[in-house]
Design a protein around this motif. Structure first.
Motif, short mmCIF file in Angstrom:
data_model
loop_
_atom_site.label_atom_id
_atom_site.label_comp_id
_atom_site.label_asym_id
_atom_site.label_seq_id
_atom_site.Cartn_x
_atom_site.Cartn_y
_atom_site.Cartn_z
N ILE A 118 0.83 -1.20 0.00
CA ILE A 118 0.00 0.00 0.00
C ILE A 118 0.87 1.25 0.00
CG2 ILE A 118 -1.88 -1.16 1.20
CD1 ILE A 118 -1.02 0.22 3.78
N THR B 52 2.82 3.06 -2.05
CA THR B 52 3.18 3.40 -3.42
C THR B 52 3.62 4.85 -3.50
OG1 THR B 52 0.92 4.04 -3.92
CG2 THR B 52 1.49 1.72 -4.23
N ILE C 78 1.94 7.23 -4.71
CA ILE C 78 0.80 8.05 -4.30
C ILE C 78 0.84 8.28 -2.80
CG2 ILE C 78 -1.72 8.07 -4.05
CD1 ILE C 78 -1.93 6.68 -6.72
N PHE C 79 1.13 7.22 -2.05
CA PHE C 79 1.21 7.36 -0.60
C PHE C 79 2.31 8.32 -0.21
CE2 PHE C 79 3.29 6.30 3.36
CZ PHE C 79 2.24 6.35 4.26
N SER D 146 1.50 11.93 -0.84
CA SER D 146 0.54 12.36 0.18
C SER D 146 1.24 12.59 1.51
CB SER D 146 -0.56 11.30 0.34
OG SER D 146 -1.26 11.09 -0.86
N HIS E 211 -8.87 10.34 0.09
CA HIS E 211 -8.09 9.90 -1.06
C HIS E 211 -7.26 8.67 -0.73
CE1 HIS E 211 -4.56 10.16 -3.88
NE2 HIS E 211 -5.54 10.33 -4.74
N ILE E 212 -6.58 8.68 0.43
CA ILE E 212 -5.69 7.56 0.75
C ILE E 212 -6.48 6.31 1.13
CG2 ILE E 212 -5.34 7.89 3.24
CD1 ILE E 212 -2.64 7.24 0.55
N ASP F 63 -9.20 5.33 -0.22
CA ASP F 63 -9.68 4.72 -1.45
C ASP F 63 -8.59 3.95 -2.19
OD1 ASP F 63 -12.23 5.64 -1.07
OD2 ASP F 63 -11.98 7.44 -2.32
N GLN F 64 -7.35 4.05 -1.74
CA GLN F 64 -6.24 3.36 -2.41
C GLN F 64 -5.94 1.99 -1.81
OE1 GLN F 64 -5.14 5.25 -5.03
NE2 GLN F 64 -6.55 6.83 -4.26
N VAL F 65 -6.60 1.64 -0.70
CA VAL F 65 -6.24 0.40 0.01
C VAL F 65 -7.49 -0.40 0.34
CG1 VAL F 65 -4.22 1.51 1.02
CG2 VAL F 65 -6.36 1.51 2.29
N THR G 292 -3.27 14.22 -8.20
CA THR G 292 -4.59 13.81 -8.67
C THR G 292 -4.79 14.05 -10.16
OG1 THR G 292 -5.51 15.98 -8.07
CG2 THR G 292 -5.59 14.25 -6.40
N ASP H 211 -6.85 11.38 -11.84
CA ASP H 211 -8.06 10.94 -11.16
C ASP H 211 -9.29 11.20 -12.03
OD1 ASP H 211 -6.44 10.31 -9.09
OD2 ASP H 211 -7.48 11.51 -7.58
#
Length: 462
Positions: free
Chosen positions: A27, A29, A31-32, A35, A142-143, A145-147, A210, A213
């Motif tokens: 999880i 990545t 993106i993380f 953030s 946002h975070i 929704d990624q996991v 984003t 997105d």
């Protein structure tokens, strides 16, 4: 039809999956980590505004007036955020996240460019509070929704640890500014100007993060309050309000308390707070699956009580370390548990509204307590204020303990995590049968083996 199975097939079906299991995707990545970086900037910028009560005092206001401005700003922000959750669910994270980031920067500009205790100060505080809360809500939405659902508490905890780094950097930078500036408007222009600059950089990261997105809303939109009543999270909302009171006690009034003691600043407090909270957060990010979030909340509230009480005994700057360690420990455990438990009853399509509502309860606690605590300081003193806040939190802790004593946290249940995928074996290798009843085994004897769980199916956590 025979219902017997061979001993070989039974043995095969009971063999561990570890030999051929495909590791679950990480999880953590890019993106993380983007953030994570953005959150450091946001919290550092917010920490630079902890001298707001002193700015009000410089303009001729009292501690009670500072608390009133904070409360009015938070009330205005709360009203806006009731609608923000619906916009998140309808339009997605990107446009809302960018908008609240702009509000944050504009609010800071209004407070410092027009330094007077009038309309612009209140308007600036409203925009600042709305933007700050919205940025946190968008980041958390946002975070999450990624996991997968069963790792939401972990990712919230790990992302939140970046805030402690930001708090440490912001408080140290604030004390550095204090050391090089006189007690004049130049000091506050510098502090709030740096905070606004961090907000601009944060906005750039959000737009880049984003950029790909896309959002398609296929569900009817429901206003925030009916959703809250329909999926009421329970007594965890009361804990959120107690958190708001604890935050106000330190972020709004602690700097003025240090000044009244003749101390240099609050950098020592927030540095010790951040280091303790960061270490505890990293070490305990998976603890909810073992001990449960309810127990963690009860223990964390004790930390807040101890921290606020111990502030009464501070006479030297280094003595801030003990209360900072206690409250940092409390924050590290509380925030991910409260957000995770508070949003858990809501369907995924309403995750934005759910996150906003949970964060709003923290602000409600601040709205109610800020003017009361400020008035207590003006008429009695800081020590009474700290003890009053600790007493209220103790009552809430007892109420929560009684309300959840017999509850079982879903994250501690064995079926809270989906089964690990098993790689198909080569045709030359005997394939183990899935775990089935005897009748299912004989009925499906000629079929290909199936996975025992779908890693994307996280409804078991609802």
């Amino acid at each position: 039809m025979s219902t017997s199975v061979t001993s070989e097939s039974v043995a095969s079906s009971s063999m561990p999956e570890s030999a051929d299991a495909t590791p679950e995707p990480s999880i953590y990545t890019s993106i993380f980590w983007w953030s994570f970086t953005a959150n450091i900037l946001l919290v550092a910028g917010n920490a630079l505004t902890f001298r707001f009560a002193e700015l009000v005092n410089l303009l001729g206001g009292t501690q009670q007036l500072a608390g009133t401005i904070v409360s009015v700003g938070t009330i205005g922000a709360l009203v806006g955020r009731l609608f923000m959750g619906q916009f998140l669910d309808r339009y997605g994270v990107r446009p809302v996240w960018a908008t609240v980031s702009v509000c944050y920067t504009v609010g800071i500009a209004l407070m410092i460019l027009v330094p007077q205790l009038g309309f612009t100060m209140y308007a600036g505080r409203i925009l600042f509070a709305f933007g700050l809360g919205g940025m946190f809500a968008c980041s958390m939405t946002h975070i999450q929704d990624q996991v997968p659902a069963y790792r939401r508490t972990e990712v919230i905890a790990t992302l939140g640890s970046s805030g402690f780094i930001g708090m440490m950097l912001g408080s140290q930078l604030g004390d550095l500014v204090l050391g090089f500036t006189a007690d004049s408007f130049v000091r506050y222009w510098t502090l709030f100007g740096l905070s606004g600059s961090f907000g601009v950089v944060y906005l750039c990261i959000v737009l880049w993060l984003t950029r790909n997105d896309c959002h398609h809303s296929e569900h009817p939109q429901v206003s925030a309050l009916p959703l809250l009543f329909r999926y009421w999270p329970g007594s965890v909302m009361l804990v959120g309000m107690a958190m708001g009171m604890a935050f106000v006690s330190t972020t709004v009034f602690l700097a003025r308390y240090a000044t009244s003691l003749g101390l240099r600043g609050v950098g020592t407090y927030f540095t010790a707070y951040a280091i303790t909270a960061f270490c505890v957060r990293i070490l305990t990010r998976n603890m909810s699956r073992k001990y449960g979030r309810h127990r963690m909340i009860v223990l964390a509230m004790v930390g807040h009580i101890a921290g606020l009480c111990s502030l009464c005994f501070v006479t030297h700057e280094w003595q801030f370390i003990i209360p900072a360690a206690c409250t940092g420990f409390a924050h590290a455990l509380l925030f991910p548990c409260v957000v995770s438990l508070g949003t858990e009853p809501f369907p995924k399509q309403y995750r934005g509204t759910a996150t906003t509502l949970v964060l709003c309860t923290i602000d409600v606690g601040g709205v109610i307590s800020a003017p009361i605590l400020g008035s207590v300081i003006d008429h009695i003193g800081f020590h009474t204020m700290f003890l009053l806040a600790a007493g209220v939190i103790a009552v809430v802790d007892v109420v929560y303990l009684v309300a959840t004593f017999r509850m079982v946290d879903p994250e501690t249940l064995p079926n809270a995590r989906p089964a690990v995928m098993v790689q198909p074996q080569s045709p030359a290798t005997a394939q183990p049968l899935p775990t089935q009843t005897l009748s299912e085994t004989s009925h499906d004897a000629g079929k290909a083996p199936q996975r025992r769980g779908n890693p994307s199916d996280v409804t078991c956590c609802r």
